[in-house]
Design a protein around this motif. Sequence first.
Motif, PDB file in Angstrom:
ATOM      1  N   ALA A   1       0.847  -1.198   0.000  1.00 36.45           N
ATOM      2  CA  ALA A   1       0.000   0.000   0.000  1.00 36.45           C
ATOM      3  C   ALA A   1       0.875   1.238   0.000  1.00 36.45           C
ATOM      4  O   ALA A   1       1.962   1.246   0.597  1.00 36.45           O
ATOM      5  N   GLN A   2       0.402   2.292  -0.659  1.00 38.93           N
ATOM      6  CA  GLN A   2       1.124   3.552  -0.640  1.00 38.93           C
ATOM      7  C   GLN A   2       0.710   4.335   0.595  1.00 38.93           C
ATOM      8  O   GLN A   2      -0.465   4.609   0.812  1.00 38.93           O
ATOM      9  N   LEU A   3       1.678   4.687   1.432  1.00 37.37           N
ATOM     10  CA  LEU A   3       1.412   5.399   2.675  1.00 37.37           C
ATOM     11  C   LEU A   3       1.653   6.895   2.555  1.00 37.37           C
ATOM     12  O   LEU A   3       1.059   7.683   3.296  1.00 37.37           O
ATOM     13  N   LEU A   4       2.540   7.279   1.635  1.00 34.39           N
ATOM     14  CA  LEU A   4       2.926   8.676   1.499  1.00 34.39           C
ATOM     15  C   LEU A   4       2.852   9.117   0.042  1.00 34.39           C
ATOM     16  O   LEU A   4       3.159   8.334  -0.862  1.00 34.39           O
ATOM     17  N   GLN A   5       2.457  10.362  -0.148  1.00 37.68           N
ATOM     18  CA  GLN A   5       2.509  10.976  -1.473  1.00 37.68           C
ATOM     19  C   GLN A   5       3.691  11.946  -1.481  1.00 37.68           C
ATOM     20  O   GLN A   5       3.743  12.866  -0.674  1.00 37.68           O
TER      21      GLN A   5
ATOM     22  N   GLU B   1      -4.731   8.377   2.517  1.00 35.81           N
ATOM     23  CA  GLU B   1      -5.768   7.980   3.466  1.00 35.81           C
ATOM     24  C   GLU B   1      -5.344   6.730   4.231  1.00 35.81           C
ATOM     25  O   GLU B   1      -5.513   6.639   5.453  1.00 35.81           O
ATOM     26  N   ALA B   2      -4.767   5.767   3.524  1.00 35.70           N
ATOM     27  CA  ALA B   2      -4.264   4.556   4.193  1.00 35.70           C
ATOM     28  C   ALA B   2      -3.124   4.906   5.141  1.00 35.70           C
ATOM     29  O   ALA B   2      -2.997   4.334   6.228  1.00 35.70           O
ATOM     30  N   GLY B   3      -2.291   5.870   4.727  1.00 34.92           N
ATOM     31  CA  GLY B   3      -1.166   6.280   5.565  1.00 34.92           C
ATOM     32  C   GLY B   3      -1.607   6.923   6.864  1.00 34.92           C
ATOM     33  O   GLY B   3      -1.005   6.701   7.924  1.00 34.92           O
TER      34      GLY B   3
END
Length: 299
Positions: A46-50, A60-62
């Motif tokens: 999952a991507q935690l940071l942009q 949102e997941a982050g």
Amino acid sequence: MDQMHLMTVFVAVGEQESFAGASRSLNMSPAAITRAITALEEKLGAQLLQRTTRNVRLTEAGQRYLDDCRNILASIEEANGAAAGVNSTPKGNLTVTASVLFGKHFVTPCIVQFLKQYPEVDVSAYFLDRVVNLIEEGMDVAVRLGPLPDSSMKALRVGQMRRVLCASPEYLARHGVPRHPEELLQHTIIAASNITPRVEWKFGQGMDAITVRMKPRLTVTSNDAAIRAAVEGLGICRLLSYQMADELAAGKLKVVLPEFEEEPWPVHILHRESKYGSSKVRKFIDLLAQHLRTHPHLN
């Protein structure tokens, strides 16, 4: 990499929204920070940071994962402390929050006493006239005035206070003493609240409650400013009893319409749920609760 290490790095990056800031706070190289975040995202899928060239933002997941990581790391620290016997002697930093005037008059004396008693504790006190989210803003203890919403926080009731109308003897001599809430419409009103064209004040309890909608002559966001204006004879203001206790005792203000007061507001100490508990938090709450429960302005 070790899961706890990855969580620690992610929390540092997420809280500061900066790889460079996390690098400095953890004393790690920027490359090591980047590797840790990449490894964590790959592990979770999952991507935690942009990331952009200028800043870092949580997805949102982050954001959800950040909250979970904070709680997990706090529980690990408390469990380690309990196993090592650290809970017998309060140590470390304690964060406390309350409203500005309440913090000044009631919480600060307890903080000073606590620091004198436990030299290995540091306290960060945030006195703000807004509701502070204990979890999101990392607070250990808060004092809340008024009814509490449903919450996962532990709450300890320690007193109550009245919402009172006050005016200076000078103002009341010039304009007369109101005998009913509706007579306030003929008086100069000072409102300590958000800046709005009108305010609604409720009086009485249950079926006998009355609501009066008024247009204040003066609206301020500072309770101190409202008290000062009332003392100088501008009009009638409504605040919590402790906020103007000194002025009432000195005769600079007088209570108006006491027979129409609302039900008293409760005073609670809030703290976060904890499986093990923290010695510094427990001992500070015990000290604060004893002080507030015996204070004449809260009972």
